[in-house]
Design a protein around this motif. Structure first.
Motif, PDB file in Angstrom:
ATOM      1  N   ALA A 141      -4.987  55.806  24.790  1.00  0.00           N
ATOM      2  CA  ALA A 141      -4.032  56.582  25.581  1.00  0.00           C
ATOM      3  C   ALA A 141      -4.745  57.450  26.616  1.00  0.00           C
ATOM      4  CB  ALA A 141      -3.177  57.459  24.663  1.00  0.00           C
ATOM      5  N   ASP A 142      -6.055  57.627  26.466  1.00  0.00           N
ATOM      6  CA  ASP A 142      -6.839  58.361  27.463  1.00  0.00           C
ATOM      7  C   ASP A 142      -6.965  57.576  28.762  1.00  0.00           C
ATOM      8  OD1 ASP A 142      -8.408  56.484  25.969  1.00  0.00           O
ATOM      9  OD2 ASP A 142     -10.232  57.360  26.835  1.00  0.00           O
ATOM     10  N   LYS A 143      -6.749  56.269  28.689  1.00  0.00           N
ATOM     11  CA  LYS A 143      -6.873  55.405  29.863  1.00  0.00           C
ATOM     12  C   LYS A 143      -5.543  54.765  30.275  1.00  0.00           C
ATOM     13  CE  LYS A 143     -11.489  55.571  30.097  1.00  0.00           C
ATOM     14  NZ  LYS A 143     -12.250  56.062  31.256  1.00  0.00           N
ATOM     15  N   VAL A 144      -4.805  54.257  29.293  1.00  0.00           N
ATOM     16  CA  VAL A 144      -3.578  53.498  29.577  1.00  0.00           C
ATOM     17  C   VAL A 144      -2.412  54.460  29.770  1.00  0.00           C
ATOM     18  CG1 VAL A 144      -2.026  51.692  28.781  1.00  0.00           C
ATOM     19  CG2 VAL A 144      -4.454  51.605  28.155  1.00  0.00           C
ATOM     20  N   LYS A 145      -1.793  54.384  30.927  1.00  0.00           N
ATOM     21  CA  LYS A 145      -0.716  55.326  31.263  1.00  0.00           C
ATOM     22  C   LYS A 145       0.681  54.728  31.083  1.00  0.00           C
ATOM     23  CE  LYS A 145      -3.890  58.186  32.060  1.00  0.00           C
ATOM     24  NZ  LYS A 145      -4.216  59.119  30.945  1.00  0.00           N
ATOM     25  N   LYS A 146       0.812  53.428  31.259  1.00  0.00           N
ATOM     26  CA  LYS A 146       2.095  52.756  31.045  1.00  0.00           C
ATOM     27  C   LYS A 146       1.818  51.325  30.585  1.00  0.00           C
ATOM     28  CE  LYS A 146       5.309  55.209  34.115  1.00  0.00           C
ATOM     29  NZ  LYS A 146       6.376  55.032  35.152  1.00  0.00           N
ATOM     30  N   LEU A 147       2.769  50.792  29.805  1.00  0.00           N
ATOM     31  CA  LEU A 147       2.605  49.442  29.260  1.00  0.00           C
ATOM     32  C   LEU A 147       3.906  48.660  29.326  1.00  0.00           C
ATOM     33  CD1 LEU A 147       1.248  47.206  27.420  1.00  0.00           C
ATOM     34  CD2 LEU A 147       2.113  48.535  25.474  1.00  0.00           C
ATOM     35  N   ILE A 148       3.793  47.397  29.728  1.00  0.00           N
ATOM     36  CA  ILE A 148       4.889  46.441  29.557  1.00  0.00           C
ATOM     37  C   ILE A 148       4.394  45.372  28.594  1.00  0.00           C
ATOM     38  CG2 ILE A 148       6.433  44.774  30.645  1.00  0.00           C
ATOM     39  CD1 ILE A 148       6.176  46.259  33.245  1.00  0.00           C
ATOM     40  N   ALA A 149       5.026  45.282  27.447  1.00  0.00           N
ATOM     41  CA  ALA A 149       4.672  44.283  26.428  1.00  0.00           C
ATOM     42  C   ALA A 149       5.755  43.218  26.419  1.00  0.00           C
ATOM     43  CB  ALA A 149       4.544  44.934  25.058  1.00  0.00           C
ATOM     44  N   VAL A 150       5.398  42.010  26.810  1.00  0.00           N
ATOM     45  CA  VAL A 150       6.361  40.923  26.991  1.00  0.00           C
ATOM     46  C   VAL A 150       6.186  39.874  25.897  1.00  0.00           C
ATOM     47  CG1 VAL A 150       7.246  39.197  28.611  1.00  0.00           C
ATOM     48  CG2 VAL A 150       6.186  41.298  29.490  1.00  0.00           C
ATOM     49  N   GLY A 151       7.269  39.572  25.174  1.00  0.00           N
ATOM     50  CA  GLY A 151       7.213  38.532  24.148  1.00  0.00           C
ATOM     51  C   GLY A 151       6.163  38.813  23.092  1.00  0.00           C
ATOM     52  N   ALA A 152       6.080  40.071  22.650  1.00  0.00           N
ATOM     53  CA  ALA A 152       5.055  40.469  21.678  1.00  0.00           C
ATOM     54  C   ALA A 152       5.662  40.668  20.295  1.00  0.00           C
ATOM     55  CB  ALA A 152       4.377  41.764  22.133  1.00  0.00           C
ATOM     56  N   ASN A 153       4.830  40.477  19.284  1.00  0.00           N
ATOM     57  CA  ASN A 153       5.236  40.780  17.908  1.00  0.00           C
ATOM     58  C   ASN A 153       4.085  41.498  17.227  1.00  0.00           C
ATOM     59  OD1 ASN A 153       3.934  38.100  18.095  1.00  0.00           O
ATOM     60  ND2 ASN A 153       4.060  38.137  15.859  1.00  0.00           N
ATOM     61  N   THR A 154       4.393  42.290  16.221  1.00  0.00           N
ATOM     62  CA  THR A 154       3.351  43.048  15.522  1.00  0.00           C
ATOM     63  C   THR A 154       3.076  42.496  14.130  1.00  0.00           C
ATOM     64  OG1 THR A 154       4.958  44.634  14.621  1.00  0.00           O
ATOM     65  CG2 THR A 154       3.968  45.146  16.761  1.00  0.00           C
ATOM     66  N   ARG A 155       3.912  41.571  13.673  1.00  0.00           N
ATOM     67  CA  ARG A 155       3.740  40.937  12.357  1.00  0.00           C
ATOM     68  C   ARG A 155       4.136  39.474  12.468  1.00  0.00           C
ATOM     69  NH1 ARG A 155       7.392  44.903  11.247  1.00  0.00           N
ATOM     70  NH2 ARG A 155       8.873  43.303  10.608  1.00  0.00           N
ATOM     71  N   VAL A 156       3.625  38.673  11.541  1.00  0.00           N
ATOM     72  CA  VAL A 156       3.975  37.257  11.546  1.00  0.00           C
ATOM     73  C   VAL A 156       5.479  37.069  11.386  1.00  0.00           C
ATOM     74  CG1 VAL A 156       3.706  35.061  10.341  1.00  0.00           C
ATOM     75  CG2 VAL A 156       1.718  36.518  10.699  1.00  0.00           C
ATOM     76  N   ASP A 157       6.110  37.871  10.537  1.00  0.00           N
ATOM     77  CA  ASP A 157       7.545  37.678  10.323  1.00  0.00           C
ATOM     78  C   ASP A 157       8.390  38.163  11.494  1.00  0.00           C
ATOM     79  OD1 ASP A 157       7.556  40.432  10.036  1.00  0.00           O
ATOM     80  OD2 ASP A 157       8.135  40.426   7.924  1.00  0.00           O
ATOM     81  N   GLY A 158       7.744  38.625  12.561  1.00  0.00           N
ATOM     82  CA  GLY A 158       8.477  38.878  13.794  1.00  0.00           C
ATOM     83  C   GLY A 158       8.797  37.595  14.538  1.00  0.00           C
ATOM     84  N   LEU A 159       8.121  36.506  14.143  1.00  0.00           N
ATOM     85  CA  LEU A 159       8.387  35.173  14.700  1.00  0.00           C
ATOM     86  C   LEU A 159       9.520  34.502  13.934  1.00  0.00           C
ATOM     87  CD1 LEU A 159       4.696  33.900  14.893  1.00  0.00           C
ATOM     88  CD2 LEU A 159       6.097  34.545  16.857  1.00  0.00           C
ATOM     89  N   SER A 160      10.168  33.552  14.582  1.00  0.00           N
ATOM     90  CA  SER A 160      11.186  32.762  13.891  1.00  0.00           C
ATOM     91  C   SER A 160      10.526  31.898  12.831  1.00  0.00           C
ATOM     92  CB  SER A 160      11.937  31.870  14.883  1.00  0.00           C
ATOM     93  OG  SER A 160      11.078  30.846  15.377  1.00  0.00           O
ATOM     94  N   GLU A 161      11.282  31.509  11.825  1.00  0.00           N
ATOM     95  CA  GLU A 161      10.748  30.653  10.760  1.00  0.00           C
ATOM     96  C   GLU A 161      10.281  29.311  11.318  1.00  0.00           C
ATOM     97  OE1 GLU A 161      10.131  31.473   7.660  1.00  0.00           O
ATOM     98  OE2 GLU A 161      10.813  33.500   8.148  1.00  0.00           O
ATOM     99  N   GLU A 162      11.001  28.802  12.309  1.00  0.00           N
ATOM    100  CA  GLU A 162      10.634  27.514  12.904  1.00  0.00           C
ATOM    101  C   GLU A 162       9.291  27.611  13.626  1.00  0.00           C
ATOM    102  OE1 GLU A 162      13.498  29.045  13.314  1.00  0.00           O
ATOM    103  OE2 GLU A 162      15.081  27.706  12.557  1.00  0.00           O
ATOM    104  N   ALA A 163       9.061  28.746  14.293  1.00  0.00           N
ATOM    105  CA  ALA A 163       7.794  28.934  14.995  1.00  0.00           C
ATOM    106  C   ALA A 163       6.631  28.992  14.013  1.00  0.00           C
ATOM    107  CB  ALA A 163       7.841  30.215  15.827  1.00  0.00           C
ATOM    108  N   ILE A 164       6.814  29.723  12.923  1.00  0.00           N
ATOM    109  CA  ILE A 164       5.760  29.834  11.906  1.00  0.00           C
ATOM    110  C   ILE A 164       5.437  28.460  11.322  1.00  0.00           C
ATOM    111  CG2 ILE A 164       5.171  30.795   9.648  1.00  0.00           C
ATOM    112  CD1 ILE A 164       6.929  33.216  10.389  1.00  0.00           C
ATOM    113  N   LYS A 165       6.474  27.704  11.041  1.00  0.00           N
ATOM    114  CA  LYS A 165       6.285  26.361  10.466  1.00  0.00           C
ATOM    115  C   LYS A 165       5.520  25.462  11.437  1.00  0.00           C
ATOM    116  CE  LYS A 165       9.806  25.044   8.216  1.00  0.00           C
ATOM    117  NZ  LYS A 165      11.173  24.545   7.873  1.00  0.00           N
ATOM    118  N   TRP A 166       5.850  25.554  12.724  1.00  0.00           N
ATOM    119  CA  TRP A 166       5.182  24.731  13.732  1.00  0.00           C
ATOM    120  C   TRP A 166       3.710  25.101  13.867  1.00  0.00           C
ATOM    121  CZ3 TRP A 166       2.551  25.465  18.285  1.00  0.00           C
ATOM    122  CH2 TRP A 166       2.348  24.321  19.063  1.00  0.00           C
TER     123      TRP A 166
END
Length: 281
Positions: A141-166
């Protein structure tokens, strides 16, 4: 099922048009030696390109991707900011790593920011780049002043079940059999002999849970925009959870849009990014 898997591939894997270069001229972005440089971090050569001037905007690409992911957005964004588009270690023209993990890549990118002497910057990251952007926003945070996070997840279960299976069953074979993707990847990487290791490392990283603990999410203080398509492989509930966990955050869901937002709606993405970064809030 086969049609669904093909569609899912387009959601999971990077901007499919960016890789359809087997029969089209290679994008100048990611291969522009006039604007490209290497920097060495812990004996790893990291490739990046710069465009424009103004406040630095660090662009972080998706998994299995490279600078090419932002080829449709760099021309406009470079009119407003100093664009720094980087190939994460193990990707694009950067050197391969023996292993891949989000904390490891975040550490390299944090050192990258310091070596370039960036005192204040914005970040826009997509997919894996969005995850890394969240990590950097929490830790630098000493360097980064703003963030755009696009299509991000923080855990595996943030993905759909189909994506995990693939990812578990088809990722590696898909990459090796997809001529357009493999030709582009092999034309960029300085270590093509490590393709199989790279794919296995990517698969392991995508399936490793708990790579960004909730305690770090709630500690974030900088203005953050969580953005994704309404047909993304990231669950809408997960995007809402991230938004609610980050104190100074906004949530944007693009209608009729998949994971490939920079391919499908680049003009809209530019407009949203410029509005967010230029806002005084």
């Amino acid at each position: 099922m086969k049609k669904y898997l093909i569609f899912l591939v387009l959601l999971i894997i990077i901007n499919h048009q960016s890789y359809a270069q087997a029969s089209a001229p290679m994008s100048k972005y990611g291969s522009n030696r006039d604007n490209g440089k290497y920097i060495t971090i812990d004996k790893i050569k990291v490739y990046y390109e710069t465009y424009g001037q103004g406040t630095p905007l660090l662009l972080l690409h998706g998994g299995l991707g490279s600078i090419v992911n932002f080829e449709k957005c760099i021309p406009e964004l470079s009119k407003h900011y100093l664009i720094i588009a980087v190939d994460s270690p193990g990707h694009g023209r950067s050197s391969q790593l023996d292993s891949l993990s989000y904390p490891l890549l975040s550490t390299y990118l944090s050192q990258f920011i310091d070596l370039l002497k960036l005192d204040s910057l914005y970040i826009m990251g997509w997919s894996d780049g969005g995850i890394l952007g969240l990590m950097l926003a929490a830790e630098r945070a000493d360097k980064v002043k703003k963030l755009i996070a696009v299509g991000a997840n923080t855990r595996v279960d943030g993905l759909s079940e189909e994506a995990i299976k693939w990812i578990k069953s088809d990722l590696i074979s898909w990459a090796k059999e997809n001529t357009a993707w493999s030709k582009t990847y092999l034309s960029l990487t300085p270590q093509p002999e490590k393709l199989t290791t790279y794919l296995k490392n990517t698969q392991k990283m995508w399936l490793t849970d708990g790579y960004f603990p909730q305690s770090k999410i709630v500690s974030m203080k900088i203005p953050t925009l969580i953005l994704q398509g309404d047909r993304d492989m990231i669950k809408l509930e997960h995007a809402l959870e991230m938004h609610r966990s980050i104190i100074d955050s906004q949530l944007c869901i693009l209608p009729n849009t998949s994971h490939s937002v920079f391919d499908e709606k680049p003009e809209l993405m530019n407009e949203i990014a410029i509005n967010f970064f230029n806002s005084t809030k």
